[in-house]
Design a protein around this motif. Sequence first.
Motif, PDB file in Angstrom:
ATOM      1  N   LEU A   1       0.545  -1.133   0.378  1.00  0.00           N
ATOM      2  CA  LEU A   1       0.143  -0.644  -0.245  1.00  0.00           C
ATOM      3  C   LEU A   1       0.818   1.203   0.303  1.00  0.00           C
ATOM      4  O   LEU A   1       2.193   1.974   0.594  1.00  0.00           O
ATOM      5  CB  LEU A   1      -1.113   0.015   1.793  1.00  0.00           C
ATOM      6  CG  LEU A   1      -1.688   0.893   1.223  1.00  0.00           C
ATOM      7  CD1 LEU A   1      -3.338   0.309   2.374  1.00  0.00           C
ATOM      8  CD2 LEU A   1      -1.591   2.506   1.804  1.00  0.00           C
ATOM      9  N   VAL A   2       0.466   2.635  -0.273  1.00  0.00           N
ATOM     10  CA  VAL A   2       0.867   3.500  -0.616  1.00  0.00           C
ATOM     11  C   VAL A   2      -0.001   4.101   0.147  1.00  0.00           C
ATOM     12  O   VAL A   2      -0.637   5.190  -0.177  1.00  0.00           O
ATOM     13  CB  VAL A   2       1.763   3.907  -2.040  1.00  0.00           C
ATOM     14  CG1 VAL A   2       2.056   5.480  -1.798  1.00  0.00           C
ATOM     15  CG2 VAL A   2       2.418   2.956  -3.199  1.00  0.00           C
ATOM     16  N   THR A   3       0.664   5.762   0.857  1.00  0.00           N
ATOM     17  CA  THR A   3       0.538   6.895   1.477  1.00  0.00           C
ATOM     18  C   THR A   3       1.473   8.107   1.114  1.00  0.00           C
ATOM     19  O   THR A   3       2.181   7.394   0.945  1.00  0.00           O
ATOM     20  CB  THR A   3       0.515   6.677   2.927  1.00  0.00           C
ATOM     21  OG1 THR A   3       1.645   6.641   3.596  1.00  0.00           O
ATOM     22  CG2 THR A   3      -0.297   4.458   3.731  1.00  0.00           C
ATOM     23  N   THR A   4       0.340   8.974   0.804  1.00  0.00           N
ATOM     24  CA  THR A   4       0.937  10.034   0.671  1.00  0.00           C
ATOM     25  C   THR A   4       0.825  11.207   0.999  1.00  0.00           C
ATOM     26  O   THR A   4      -0.482  11.335   0.716  1.00  0.00           O
ATOM     27  CB  THR A   4       0.474   9.602  -1.235  1.00  0.00           C
ATOM     28  OG1 THR A   4       1.728  11.837  -1.898  1.00  0.00           O
ATOM     29  CG2 THR A   4      -0.281  10.229  -1.717  1.00  0.00           C
ATOM     30  N   GLY A   5       0.997  12.347   0.938  1.00  0.00           N
ATOM     31  CA  GLY A   5       0.715  14.041   1.758  1.00  0.00           C
ATOM     32  C   GLY A   5       0.963  14.532   1.286  1.00  0.00           C
ATOM     33  O   GLY A   5       3.046  14.789   1.079  1.00  0.00           O
TER      34      GLY A   5
ATOM     35  N   VAL B   1      -4.048  11.590   1.670  1.00  0.00           N
ATOM     36  CA  VAL B   1      -4.653  12.993   2.518  1.00  0.00           C
ATOM     37  C   VAL B   1      -4.624  14.543   2.305  1.00  0.00           C
ATOM     38  O   VAL B   1      -2.827  15.109   2.255  1.00  0.00           O
ATOM     39  CB  VAL B   1      -3.820  13.102   3.815  1.00  0.00           C
ATOM     40  CG1 VAL B   1      -3.605  13.880   4.678  1.00  0.00           C
ATOM     41  CG2 VAL B   1      -3.289  11.523   4.377  1.00  0.00           C
ATOM     42  N   VAL B   2      -5.805  14.756   1.943  1.00  0.00           N
ATOM     43  CA  VAL B   2      -5.987  16.101   1.245  1.00  0.00           C
ATOM     44  C   VAL B   2      -6.675  16.992   2.125  1.00  0.00           C
ATOM     45  O   VAL B   2      -7.444  16.835   2.385  1.00  0.00           O
ATOM     46  CB  VAL B   2      -6.072  14.883  -0.642  1.00  0.00           C
ATOM     47  CG1 VAL B   2      -6.550  16.382  -1.114  1.00  0.00           C
ATOM     48  CG2 VAL B   2      -5.516  14.801  -0.965  1.00  0.00           C
ATOM     49  N   GLY B   3      -6.138  18.127   2.193  1.00  0.00           N
ATOM     50  CA  GLY B   3      -6.806  19.007   2.896  1.00  0.00           C
ATOM     51  C   GLY B   3      -7.222  20.112   2.266  1.00  0.00           C
ATOM     52  O   GLY B   3      -7.231  19.642   0.958  1.00  0.00           O
TER      53      GLY B   3
ATOM     54  N   ALA C   1      -1.992  21.213  -3.830  1.00  0.00           N
ATOM     55  CA  ALA C   1      -0.723  20.742  -4.542  1.00  0.00           C
ATOM     56  C   ALA C   1      -0.921  18.620  -4.421  1.00  0.00           C
ATOM     57  O   ALA C   1      -0.876  18.668  -5.689  1.00  0.00           O
ATOM     58  CB  ALA C   1       0.268  20.903  -3.220  1.00  0.00           C
ATOM     59  N   MET C   2      -2.100  18.628  -4.370  1.00  0.00           N
ATOM     60  CA  MET C   2      -2.201  16.910  -4.173  1.00  0.00           C
ATOM     61  C   MET C   2      -3.181  17.063  -5.178  1.00  0.00           C
ATOM     62  O   MET C   2      -2.869  15.525  -5.966  1.00  0.00           O
ATOM     63  CB  MET C   2      -2.608  16.366  -2.765  1.00  0.00           C
ATOM     64  CG  MET C   2      -1.367  16.161  -1.599  1.00  0.00           C
ATOM     65  SD  MET C   2      -0.108  15.056  -2.137  1.00  0.00           S
ATOM     66  CE  MET C   2      -1.518  13.695  -2.584  1.00  0.00           C
TER      67      MET C   2
END
Length: 344
Positions: free
Chosen positions: A207-211, A259-261, A268-269
């Motif tokens: 799995l990949v996590t990103t922010g 994670v997209v705020g 930017a995400m």
Amino acid sequence: MAADVAEQPAGYARLLEPEHANAIAQVAATIAERRPRHVVFTARGTSDHAALYAAYLTEIRLGLPAGLASPSAITVFGARPDMSDALVVGVSQSGGSPDLAEVLRVARSTGALTLAVTNNPSSPLNEVAELSVDIAAGHERAVAATKTYTAELLALLMLIEGVRTGNGVLDAPERAALATLPELAARTLADPTPGELASRYRFARRLVTTGRGYAYPTAREAALKLMETSYLPALAFSGADLLHGPLAMADPDVPVLAVVGSGPGGTAMREVIARLGERRADVAVIGPADIDGAAARMPVPEVDERYAPLLDILPLQQLALSLALARGEDPDAPRGLKKVTATR
């Protein structure tokens, strides 16, 4: 682990009480008076992610260069860097790892102002530091850190904002915003989505996590929790770094937690999500709004991007817990791990 996760709204409320808020303000005022020219954080594991969050805060809110020290440079290779005019902060839930204490000891001997941020005021790290902050999280039952991580985040946020004001006292709007965190955290934890999504990843092989920005430490901490509790290989990337090569491995069989705020980092995400969509990746977003190209979302309240890490990690902790149980694992006792890890 479930009990620890559930205690986090109360932990936020406790740190915001006058007893602890005033103690943090006094430390912040001392730091402001000393006027450090740069800030160095040192930490391990989960606390390393809290330190990374604090490094972003330091550069963005204080305008000071900040970075994370490599303890092995001092403890293994014998380096003695000149840290005069620096603030050196050790972040550790237990304060018991010898390498972190050694970094602060060396830093103090070269003229640095040193600070320990821990859940154990009598720890070795506190003993070598000139200043200390108690995150007041209480006893943590599970091996995988949850409530100590978020208590570190809030304590570091309060500290850095206190340094920014110059006298340690938070601005009225800041205090008002932080006062809403316990209720927002409780609302976030009440949402059932993370448990419902656990079955989606039960048979995942990686799995990949990103922010980006403030969300990047959240991505790293989420990956660690998944690896600790479910033994699921999880790779964490900043959104920018993901586009610089690792994007090539994205496909429908590699789930992505993004994670997209609602602030600049979240904006930017959106390009990252679009590029992942081109690869037909299975993307789940953690954030306050649906994003084109994402197949699922774990909702969190919309807050200032500085505060978002204190809420964004909560559904990811719940996902790690639910996924471990779905995979037949015991999240309270990960194999090969213990609560305090001593490295040199």
